[in-house]
Design a protein around this motif. Structure first.
Motif, short mmCIF file in Angstrom:
data_model
loop_
_atom_site.label_atom_id
_atom_site.label_comp_id
_atom_site.label_asym_id
_atom_site.label_seq_id
_atom_site.Cartn_x
_atom_site.Cartn_y
_atom_site.Cartn_z
N GLU A 12 35.41 -9.93 79.06
CA GLU A 12 34.82 -10.55 80.06
C GLU A 12 33.87 -9.45 80.61
OE1 GLU A 12 37.60 -12.14 83.21
OE2 GLU A 12 38.02 -13.98 82.04
N GLU A 13 32.82 -9.71 81.02
CA GLU A 13 31.85 -8.67 81.73
C GLU A 13 32.58 -8.30 83.02
OE1 GLU A 13 29.12 -7.11 80.09
OE2 GLU A 13 29.52 -8.40 78.16
N ASP A 14 32.15 -6.99 83.36
CA ASP A 14 32.25 -6.57 84.73
C ASP A 14 31.13 -6.69 85.68
OD1 ASP A 14 32.74 -4.90 87.05
OD2 ASP A 14 33.72 -3.27 85.99
N SER A 15 31.32 -7.44 86.52
CA SER A 15 30.04 -7.69 87.32
C SER A 15 29.87 -6.73 88.65
CB SER A 15 29.98 -9.15 87.76
OG SER A 15 31.13 -9.48 88.35
N SER A 16 30.76 -5.69 88.70
CA SER A 16 30.84 -4.86 89.90
C SER A 16 29.66 -4.00 89.82
CB SER A 16 31.91 -4.28 90.00
OG SER A 16 32.19 -3.31 89.08
N ALA A 58 29.70 -1.15 87.12
CA ALA A 58 29.72 -1.61 85.92
C ALA A 58 28.64 -0.65 85.09
CB ALA A 58 29.24 -2.98 85.33
N ILE A 59 28.97 -0.18 83.81
CA ILE A 59 28.39 0.77 82.99
C ILE A 59 27.88 -0.07 81.91
CG2 ILE A 59 28.42 2.86 81.54
CD1 ILE A 59 31.07 3.58 83.06
N SER A 60 26.32 0.03 81.93
CA SER A 60 25.54 -0.32 80.77
C SER A 60 25.32 0.56 79.71
CB SER A 60 24.27 -1.01 81.26
OG SER A 60 24.18 -1.89 82.37
N TRP A 61 25.61 0.24 78.65
CA TRP A 61 25.28 0.96 77.36
C TRP A 61 24.46 0.29 76.28
CZ3 TRP A 61 27.17 -0.28 72.62
CH2 TRP A 61 27.86 -1.33 72.67
N LYS A 62 23.79 1.24 75.38
CA LYS A 62 23.36 0.94 74.16
C LYS A 62 23.52 1.73 73.02
CE LYS A 62 19.01 3.63 75.53
NZ LYS A 62 17.63 3.49 75.67
N ALA A 63 23.23 1.30 71.88
CA ALA A 63 23.55 2.24 70.49
C ALA A 63 22.32 2.57 70.28
CB ALA A 63 24.38 1.49 69.47
N SER A 64 22.21 3.69 69.37
CA SER A 64 20.92 4.31 68.78
C SER A 64 20.83 4.12 67.39
CB SER A 64 21.18 5.86 69.09
OG SER A 64 22.01 6.28 68.25
#
Length: 108
Positions: free
Chosen positions: A94-98, A101-107
């Motif tokens: 489940e996604e943390d909606s606080s 919450a930390i967004s991330w992306k891959a390179s």
């Protein structure tokens, strides 16, 4: 709210439930939820046993086995325990909606 199964045995009220810690213990002990449909004879008693850990850690295995054998409609119990375990597993994704919450992306 998590799903539970309640019953009374020998004048003691029981609540069966899975938590992330329960699933972690199952996994550490070699119980693979992906095997539920492949090995129901092996998995059903284990699903039943581990469902006690959230609220009744100190219950003896022999008593769990005795209770298991007295339960009726094991097919439906298997379906409910499987659903409960799967729902608990899905909470890991489940996604943390606080706001923290930390967004991330891959390179790659």
């Amino acid at each position: 709210m998590s799903k539970t199964i309640q019953f009374t045995y020998n004048d003691v009220d029981y609540t069966l439930e899975y938590t992330r810690k329960t699933l972690e213990k199952m996994e550490a002990d070699g119980i693979v939820l992906a095997d539920m449909n492949k090995k129901p004879v092996t998995i059903l008693p284990k699903l039943f046993e581990y469902a006690f850990y959230a609220h009744h850690k100190r219950i003896k295995k022999a008593e769990v086995e005795e209770i298991f054998h007295l339960f009726t409609n094991k097919n439906e119990m298997y379906n409910k325990l499987s659903e409960m375990a799967t729902d608990t597993l899905n909470t890991l994704f489940e996604e943390d909606s606080s706001k923290n919450a930390i967004s991330w992306k891959a390179s790659f």
